[in-house]
Every structure is written in structure tokens, then in C-alpha cells.
Design an enzyme around this catalytic site. Structure first.
Site, PDB file in Angstrom:
ATOM      1  CG  ASP A  93      29.411 -34.057   1.242  1.00  0.00           C
ATOM      2  OD1 ASP A  93      29.502 -33.537   1.959  1.00  0.00           O
ATOM      3  OD2 ASP A  93      29.469 -35.408   1.349  1.00  0.00           O
ATOM      4  CG  ASP A 254      30.756 -32.735   7.465  1.00  0.00           C
ATOM      5  OD1 ASP A 254      30.848 -32.249   5.865  1.00  0.00           O
ATOM      6  OD2 ASP A 254      30.279 -33.617   8.163  1.00  0.00           O
TER       7      ASP A 254
END
Length: 381
Positions: A93, A254
Site C-alpha cells: 500500500d 494510490d
């Protein structure tokens, strides 16, 4: 060539004039894509929830709360923790910085494990990870171990189906996770590599475009980049064909997002230009085969370079239409409506963009870079 961009808390894109410098060592960690075919989660709804969470700014330090739980499309890396080590499959992430373990696979305490007895807490959208801060040995590759690495050991694994999270975002994103010291931060995996192994705080991310028959899905590299791949004095513009549809602006990169989301006015222009219709079942734009054959490039202008999403890169992989509740053989576009954007963010770039370009996070100078790969123009979809 690489394009250096300014890296804000969640990799918001802006401008810089500093080139990417290259150290002499590199660590490469393979990543594997995980596809989960189910009706329980809709990728569009997942992205909508995550976009909403990205805007859930705290009044203390502009913290971001991001939902990455149980997505149907994620990338994981195998990381060893402890001595002797236990392997955990951790979600990679870019938009968080805490390493979490103890979800699907219980945390195994060994001789290298130390309990700080300090609580740690982080919100990921509506879900909250709660646990205790430990330090432990973390092994990325055989022979490469960092010691005293801060990790969050979950006390509430709930329904999280993965082993944990490998947060590779900037250290500032750890601020606010320690309830007893809300203003403090702690080292990330990149920090530990830098201080213990003299690995420069650079991260290279490579995702292969989605295909069902491929296992070699991606790589996460720490430390070394290619000196020939950079550019300075960066701006950001988006055009469709030869027509500008978004002037110089800022946005977010992202890895927890699947699609590309752009501001409503830009989205309307894109929809009109492509002739697409909104499909109620998937929440995505859909086009006919004839419209696909007339689809133009979607260009991202970064400095003097143009990074183009070819027509095939603008559509969802038809072989996995079931993952979005789509119809077999139908053609869906991966560009979505961002919705409200009064916070200055005009676009978000998710996996469908990352899979087409090699991405570099340079934490020394808070910037980001892109380079074309052999899959940039591939017709895999």
C-alpha cells in the site's frame, strides 16, 4: 524517461526541478496479484469508498483514512518476520506507512520480537486496525534482514482475509497512529533499509497489466533506479486526442485504487468525446466495438514527456468482466467520475495507470517519477 514529480502525503502530483539520483544497490521484492471473484464486493464501490476516505482529512496533521480491506484486486508481497522468520503475505500500500501483521496468519513471537506495550491504531475507511506496537526482524530477501522494525500486531483481525499490510508511504503517514503520542512518527521499512543497509530511500513499483494466465505480476524495488530515466521542471496536463481536457493541476497516485478518476467537468468531456454511456450494473462507462476502434489516446503531459494510455489501456480487461459484475465481451472504460473535488484534487490514478508505467517514489526529495515499460502499449485487455 523518468519524470520527477512532487510527492505530498498521499503522492499528490505537483512540480519539481530536481532529477532522480541513483545509488549503487537495489533490493527487488516480487509481488503477486490476487483476484477474488465474488459478488460481495464491487470494485467501483470499493474505489468510491476509498476516494471518500482519502478526503476524510483530520484536523490534526491532515491524516488520511483509507479503505483497502477485502478488495477483489490487490497485490501482495511475501515478507518474513521474526527469527526464525514466518512468512506473511502483505498487501502493498503506497498510501499508508504502517506494517501490520496478525490478521489471517497469527503473529509468531520469536527471540527477535519485542513488545513496546504501546497501543497503535489506524483507520482504513470505516474499518479500524487496533493493536500493539512491536519491533521485530523483517526479512525481505534471503540474507537481507532489518532489525528493530516497528510493526503493528493486530488485536482485532476481524474479517480481514489477508495477513496484513506493508505500508510503503512516507514516514509522516505514521503520525497520529500512536494514541499516547499522536504527534510522533516512527520508522518505516524504507527508513530501516536506509539506516541499516545504506539503501537509498527510493522505491520502484512495477505492475504487469492484468491477465489471468500470468503469475509474474510485479516487483517492488528499493534503492536503485536507472540514471537515464528522469526529467525535471514538471507540470501536469491531461488531453484526449489533441484536445486538452485538464490544465496543470494536482492529484493522487494510490495503489489502493483500481481505476482512474477525474474531475466531473473533465469526465463529462471525456464521456462526450468517446461517445460512451454509463452502465448502471457496473457504474462504469461502456462503449461499442466500433467506438473502441475509434478510441484516441488519453495523454498525461508531464514536463516535456507525454505518457499515453492507448485505447487498450483505457478499457477494463474483458477476460475478467465478471470481477466488475459486467457482461462477457462487453467493453468498459476505466476512467471514472471523481465527484466532488473542491479540495484541490482533480484526479486519482490507480492500478490501471500503475500497470502501464514503472513508478518511482523518491522519499529523499518528496517526489515521484514515471517511465514507460514494455507493457505500456500492450494489448492485454
Amino acid at each position: 524517461m523518468f519524470s520527477a514529480l512532487f510527492l505530498l502525503a498521499l503522492l499528490a502530483l505537483s512540480t519539481t526541478g530536481l532529477p532522480v539520483e541513483v545509488p549503487n544497490s537495489r533490493i527487488t521484492l516480487p509481488m503477486t496479484r490476487r483476484l477474488k471473484f465474488s459478488n460481495s464486493t464491487n470494485l467501483v464501490q470499493h474505489d468510491e469508498a476509498r476516494v471518500a476516505a482519502l478526503r476524510d482529512y483530520s484536523t490534526h496533521g491532515r491524516r488520511y483514512h483509507i479503505n483497502l480491506l477485502n478488495s477483489d484486486l490487490i497485490y501482495v508481497a511475501s515478507v518474513g518476520i521474526g527469527n526464525p522468520s514466518t512468512n506473511y503475505r502483505l498487501i502493498v500500500d503506497t498510501s499508508s506507512a504502517v506494517t501490520w501483521v496478525g490478521a489471517s496468519t497469527p503473529y509468531m513471537r520469536t527471540s527477535s520480537s519485542f513488545n513496546t506495550e504501546e497501543p497503535i491504531r489506524k483507520a482504513y475507511g470505516p474499518n479500524v486496525f487496533v493493536g500493539t506496537l512491536w519491533t521485530d526482524a523483517v526479512t525481505l530477501l534471503d540474507g537481507l534482514t532489518v532489525t528493530r522494525m516497528p510493526i503493528g500486531v493486530l488485536s482485532n483481525p476481524r474479517d480481514f482475509v489477508h495477513d496484513g499490510i506493508l505500508g510503503i508511504g512516507p514516514q509522516g503517514l505514521t503520525r497520529g497512529t500512536l494514541p499516547n503520542r499522536l504527534g510522533d512518527t516512527f520508522p518505516t521499512i524504507t527508513n530501516r533499509l536506509y539506516t541499516q543497509h545504506a539503501i537509498q530511500p527510493l522505491i520502484g513499483i512495477f505492475f504487469r497489466p492484468t491477465a489471468l494466465d500470468l503469475n509474474d505480476d510485479g516487483q517492488l524495488s528499493f534503492g536503485q533506479l536507472d540514471l537515464t530515466m528522469y526529467i525535471d521542471d514538471i507540470g501536469f496536463t491531461i488531453t484526449y486526442g489533441a484536445r486538452p481536457i485538464l490544465d496543470q493541476t494536482a492529484g493522487i497516485l494510490d495503489s489502493g485504487l483500481t481505476f482512474i478518476a477525474i474531475a466531473p467537468c473533465v469526465y463529462l468531456e471525456y464521456r462526450t468525446a468517446t461517445g460512451a454511456n454509463l452502465d448502471a450494473a457496473t457504474g462504469l462507462l461502456t462503449i461499442t466495438l466500433a467506438q473502441y476502434n475509434n478510441l484516441l489516446d488519453l495523454d498525461f503531459h508531464i514536463g516535456e514527456e507525454i505518457y499515453s494510455l492507448k485505447p487498450n489501456a483505457q478499457i477494463w480487461p474483458r477476460s475478467i468482466n465478471q470481477l466488475i459484475n459486467g457482461i462477457d465481451g462487453a467493453i468498459y472504460l476505466v476512467v471514472r467520475n471523481l465527484g466532488r473535488h473542491d479540495d484541490g484534487c482533480n484526479f486519482l490514478l490507480g492500478y490501471v495507470f500503475l500497470q502501464r508505467f514503472y513508478t518511482v517514489l523518491d522519499k529523499r526529495f518528496s517526489r515521484i517519477g514515471f517511465a514507460k515499460t514494455r507493457f505500456t502499449d500492450a494489448g492485454t485487455n
